[in-house]
Design an enzyme around this catalytic site. Structure first.
Site, PDB file in Angstrom:
ATOM      1  N   GLY A 126      75.716  58.977  53.370  1.00 15.55           N
ATOM      2  CA  GLY A 126      76.594  59.527  52.343  1.00 15.55           C
ATOM      3  C   GLY A 126      77.081  58.530  51.302  1.00 15.55           C
ATOM      4  O   GLY A 126      77.030  58.805  50.102  1.00 15.55           O
ATOM      5  N   CYS A 146      69.656  67.200  56.839  1.00 15.63           N
ATOM      6  CA  CYS A 146      70.694  66.341  56.269  1.00 15.63           C
ATOM      7  C   CYS A 146      70.974  66.816  54.853  1.00 15.63           C
ATOM      8  O   CYS A 146      70.058  66.889  54.033  1.00 15.63           O
ATOM      9  CB  CYS A 146      70.221  64.887  56.253  1.00 15.63           C
ATOM     10  SG  CYS A 146      71.339  63.743  55.422  1.00 15.63           S
ATOM     11  N   CYS A 189      77.927  69.589  55.981  1.00 22.00           N
ATOM     12  CA  CYS A 189      77.278  68.399  56.545  1.00 22.00           C
ATOM     13  C   CYS A 189      76.788  68.779  57.929  1.00 22.00           C
ATOM     14  O   CYS A 189      77.536  69.392  58.708  1.00 22.00           O
ATOM     15  CB  CYS A 189      78.251  67.227  56.607  1.00 22.00           C
ATOM     16  SG  CYS A 189      77.617  65.772  57.493  1.00 22.00           S
ATOM     17  N   THR A 190      75.552  68.431  58.253  1.00 17.76           N
ATOM     18  CA  THR A 190      74.987  68.848  59.537  1.00 17.76           C
ATOM     19  C   THR A 190      75.752  68.269  60.722  1.00 17.76           C
ATOM     20  O   THR A 190      75.806  68.888  61.787  1.00 17.76           O
ATOM     21  CB  THR A 190      73.504  68.463  59.623  1.00 17.76           C
ATOM     22  OG1 THR A 190      73.358  67.059  59.356  1.00 17.76           O
ATOM     23  CG2 THR A 190      72.684  69.245  58.612  1.00 17.76           C
TER      24      THR A 190
END
Length: 255
Positions: free
Chosen positions: A35, A65, A172-173
């Site tokens: 990120g 992702c 977000c996974t």
């Protein structure tokens, strides 16, 4: 593929839909989190992780992702398709908007407010009341199964979530692995029946459609091969803190 164990959510969904599928889980623990990295750096690291997976000749590659899907998906497809179908992960903004009422999007600080996310809001939720909630540190806390840090990051994000929201998109996974803790935190703030929207099931189903696999329970479980920075390994210990990790560890193997 993912920067880290965020891929467990999509891998677990594939396992539930198609138990006989052989899975290759490729991640970048030395470079996680992605990120805060620049788009160029994310793309370079995603290519390395994808190439490691491609050496095992899979039928499809799931980019599990959000950050990599934002920055690297076009590059990955340019290199790998059409031989290897590449399926990206998009935050579930469209179904959240279809549900009606105001909703929030929890995402990494890098994704929150990004042109990519704002574009999805414009395309699929232009008439909805949407609150973008940054979740600093949450993905990293989930990656390391740091219970105290997870609780702190979830509580901070819940405090930023308006009380009138009816749904929260998990952008977000990694967040999908702690969905129930997020639900509990929102409930403690008095938010009634908040619906959580995630991407793993839809991404898994799309991947199976692309390769023509049967998305129905079958007999024997397929194998699971784990690649950490391209090296064959066991699932990292923090993965076992989550139900998806334990499910996959039961048949994990190194070839």
């Amino acid at each position: 593929m993912d920067s880290g164990i965020g891929l467990l959510a999509a891998a677990g969904a594939v396992r539930r839909l198609c138990p006989e599928a052989d899975l290759v889980l490729s991640s970048d623990p030395d470079g996680m989190p992605w990120g805060p990295r620049s788009p160029r750096d994310v793309t370079e690291r995603a290519l390395v992780v994808a190439r490691a997976a491609a050496q095992h000749r899979p039928d499809a590659l799931i980019v599990a992702c959000n950050t990599a899907s934002v920055h690297a998906l076009l590059t990955l497809r340019a290199e790998l398709e059409p031989r290897l179908p590449v399926i990206g992960t998009v935050p579930a903004i469209k179904p959240a908007a279809a549900g009606g009422g105001p909703f929030a999007i929890w995402a990494t600080p890098a994704t929150t407010g990004s042109p990519y996310q704002r574009g999805l809001i414009h395309d699929f939720a232009a008439s909805a009341e949407v609150t973008e909630v940054p979740c600093p540190g949450l993905a990293d806390a989930v990656e390391h199964a740091d219970e105290a840090a997870i609780d702190s990051a979830v509580a901070a994000a819940a405090a930023l979530t308006p009380r009138d929201v009816r749904a929260v998109v998990l952008g977000c996974t990694h967040y999908e692995l702690v969905a129930e803790r997020i639900r509990t935190a929102l409930g403690q703030r008095g938010l009634p029946a908040v619906v959580l929207h995630s991407s793993a099931d839809a991404v898994a189903a799309q991947a199976l459609r692309r390769i023509g696999a049967r998305s129905v329970p079958a007999g024997l479980n397929g194998s699971v091969t784990v690649l950490l920075g391209g090296r064959e390994s066991a699932l990292p210990e923090p993965a076992l803190a989550y139900a998806e990790g334990r499910l996959l560890a039961a048949v994990s193997q190194v070839h």
